[in-house]
Design a protein around this motif. Sequence first.
Motif, mmCIF file in Angstrom:
data_model
loop_
_atom_site.group_PDB
_atom_site.id
_atom_site.type_symbol
_atom_site.label_atom_id
_atom_site.label_comp_id
_atom_site.label_asym_id
_atom_site.label_seq_id
_atom_site.Cartn_x
_atom_site.Cartn_y
_atom_site.Cartn_z
ATOM 1 N N ALA A 64 -7.785 4.132 -16.585
ATOM 2 C CA ALA A 64 -7.098 4.918 -17.614
ATOM 3 C C ALA A 64 -6.410 6.122 -16.982
ATOM 4 N N GLY A 65 -7.075 6.726 -15.997
ATOM 5 C CA GLY A 65 -6.488 7.880 -15.320
ATOM 6 C C GLY A 65 -5.244 7.522 -14.528
ATOM 7 N N ALA A 66 -5.200 6.279 -14.042
ATOM 8 C CA ALA A 66 -4.027 5.844 -13.287
ATOM 9 C C ALA A 66 -2.815 5.731 -14.202
ATOM 10 N N GLY A 67 -3.056 5.414 -15.469
ATOM 11 C CA GLY A 67 -2.025 5.408 -16.496
ATOM 12 C C GLY A 67 -0.708 4.798 -16.069
ATOM 13 N N ALA A 68 0.324 5.626 -16.063
ATOM 14 C CA ALA A 68 1.684 5.164 -15.777
ATOM 15 C C ALA A 68 1.824 4.632 -14.358
ATOM 16 N N ALA A 69 0.947 5.071 -13.467
ATOM 17 C CA ALA A 69 1.038 4.588 -12.088
ATOM 18 C C ALA A 69 0.796 3.086 -12.014
ATOM 19 N N ASP A 70 0.117 2.559 -13.037
ATOM 20 C CA ASP A 70 -0.198 1.133 -13.079
ATOM 21 C C ASP A 70 1.016 0.294 -13.500
ATOM 22 N N ALA A 71 2.002 0.948 -14.096
ATOM 23 C CA ALA A 71 3.157 0.227 -14.645
ATOM 24 C C ALA A 71 3.915 -0.503 -13.531
ATOM 25 N N GLY A 72 4.310 -1.732 -13.828
ATOM 26 C CA GLY A 72 5.141 -2.478 -12.900
ATOM 27 C C GLY A 72 4.400 -3.197 -11.798
ATOM 28 N N LEU A 73 3.063 -3.178 -11.825
ATOM 29 C CA LEU A 73 2.315 -3.818 -10.744
ATOM 30 C C LEU A 73 2.276 -5.333 -10.869
ATOM 31 N N ASP A 74 2.547 -5.836 -12.070
ATOM 32 C CA ASP A 74 2.531 -7.284 -12.276
ATOM 33 C C ASP A 74 3.454 -7.999 -11.300
ATOM 34 N N GLU A 75 4.587 -7.380 -11.014
ATOM 35 C CA GLU A 75 5.542 -8.043 -10.116
ATOM 36 C C GLU A 75 4.986 -8.217 -8.703
ATOM 37 N N TYR A 76 3.953 -7.435 -8.357
ATOM 38 C CA TYR A 76 3.319 -7.563 -7.043
ATOM 39 C C TYR A 76 2.012 -8.353 -7.124
ATOM 40 N N GLY A 77 1.620 -8.763 -8.341
ATOM 41 C CA GLY A 77 0.400 -9.538 -8.509
ATOM 42 C C GLY A 77 -0.863 -8.737 -8.242
ATOM 43 N N ILE A 78 -0.805 -7.419 -8.431
ATOM 44 C CA ILE A 78 -1.956 -6.557 -8.162
ATOM 45 C C ILE A 78 -2.688 -6.266 -9.469
ATOM 46 N N ASP A 79 -3.981 -6.547 -9.470
ATOM 47 C CA ASP A 79 -4.834 -6.226 -10.602
ATOM 48 C C ASP A 79 -5.496 -4.877 -10.332
ATOM 49 N N MET A 80 -5.328 -3.935 -11.269
ATOM 50 C CA MET A 80 -5.819 -2.569 -11.064
ATOM 51 C C MET A 80 -7.329 -2.523 -10.821
ATOM 52 N N GLU A 81 -8.091 -3.272 -11.588
ATOM 53 C CA GLU A 81 -9.543 -3.248 -11.404
ATOM 54 C C GLU A 81 -9.925 -3.822 -10.044
ATOM 55 N N GLU A 82 -9.273 -4.898 -9.646
ATOM 56 C CA GLU A 82 -9.553 -5.487 -8.330
ATOM 57 C C GLU A 82 -9.213 -4.493 -7.218
ATOM 58 N N PHE A 83 -8.092 -3.788 -7.383
ATOM 59 C CA PHE A 83 -7.713 -2.774 -6.402
ATOM 60 C C PHE A 83 -8.814 -1.726 -6.274
ATOM 61 N N CYS A 84 -9.286 -1.195 -7.410
ATOM 62 C CA CYS A 84 -10.322 -0.154 -7.396
ATOM 63 C C CYS A 84 -11.621 -0.662 -6.785
ATOM 64 N N ARG A 85 -12.022 -1.870 -7.152
ATOM 65 C CA ARG A 85 -13.266 -2.422 -6.606
ATOM 66 C C ARG A 85 -13.165 -2.624 -5.090
ATOM 67 N N THR A 86 -12.011 -3.100 -4.628
ATOM 68 C CA THR A 86 -11.809 -3.309 -3.189
ATOM 69 C C THR A 86 -11.874 -1.987 -2.446
ATOM 70 N N TRP A 87 -11.196 -0.977 -2.983
ATOM 71 C CA TRP A 87 -11.125 0.332 -2.339
ATOM 72 C C TRP A 87 -12.478 1.034 -2.343
ATOM 73 N N LEU A 88 -13.240 0.927 -3.437
ATOM 74 C CA LEU A 88 -14.482 1.698 -3.573
ATOM 75 C C LEU A 88 -15.727 0.952 -3.086
ATOM 76 N N THR A 89 -15.583 -0.292 -2.623
ATOM 77 C CA THR A 89 -16.731 -0.996 -2.050
ATOM 78 C C THR A 89 -17.188 -0.236 -0.805
ATOM 79 N N GLY A 90 -18.482 0.085 -0.740
ATOM 80 C CA GLY A 90 -19.016 0.840 0.395
ATOM 81 C C GLY A 90 -19.008 2.340 0.188
#
Length: 196
Positions: A64-90
């Motif tokens: 939710a905090g990412a808000g507008a930053a999330d816009a337009g990611l579909d064209e790159y096939g990036i899922d916001m939750e997957e991105f966060c989980r990948t980054w915050l693992t560890g």
Amino acid sequence: METARKSLTKWALLVLTAALAATMLAGLTACGGESAEDVIRKGVTEELESIKNLDQAALDEIMAGAGAADAGLDEYGIDMEEFCRTWLTGFDYSVDNVTVDGEKATVTVTITCKSLMEGVNIFMDKVTALTEDPEAMSQSMDELNQQMGTMLMEAIGEAPAETNTVDLPYVLNGNTWEPGAGFDTALGQAFAGGAM
């Protein structure tokens, strides 16, 4: 291609700052006879523990905090939750010290997290290699965008963990301790693994 690389890099950094600010900017209110130090330590620990455990509620706040930053990611096939989980693992942390001086407080926190800055550097190396591959460059723009999204996710997964210690400012507002000026920048730098 250069525009896409820049937009993905900018997006990754925007997500970081917006997401963490949303997660950690809640006020900490005293209950009963708790000291200010205890209230602040408990509140910061709860917030960081929810990130460490990848609690769904924390991930929802980050997204939710990412808000507008999330816009337009579909064209790159990036899922916001997957991105966060990948980054915050560890991810790990310690609340090292809480110092209260009147209506101001400083919380010293040590954070271990994948370096988003290094992840972006790995991503840029991958994009450079892609642009030097004539076969890859013969793909359609949609195919290239999907490939770049995959490369960004890979790069974040490959990013090394870094440990940074940061001082987070709090100020007392009535009965509530709230993050002070510079809080989100300091926290963002600790999570990103360098100046932003």
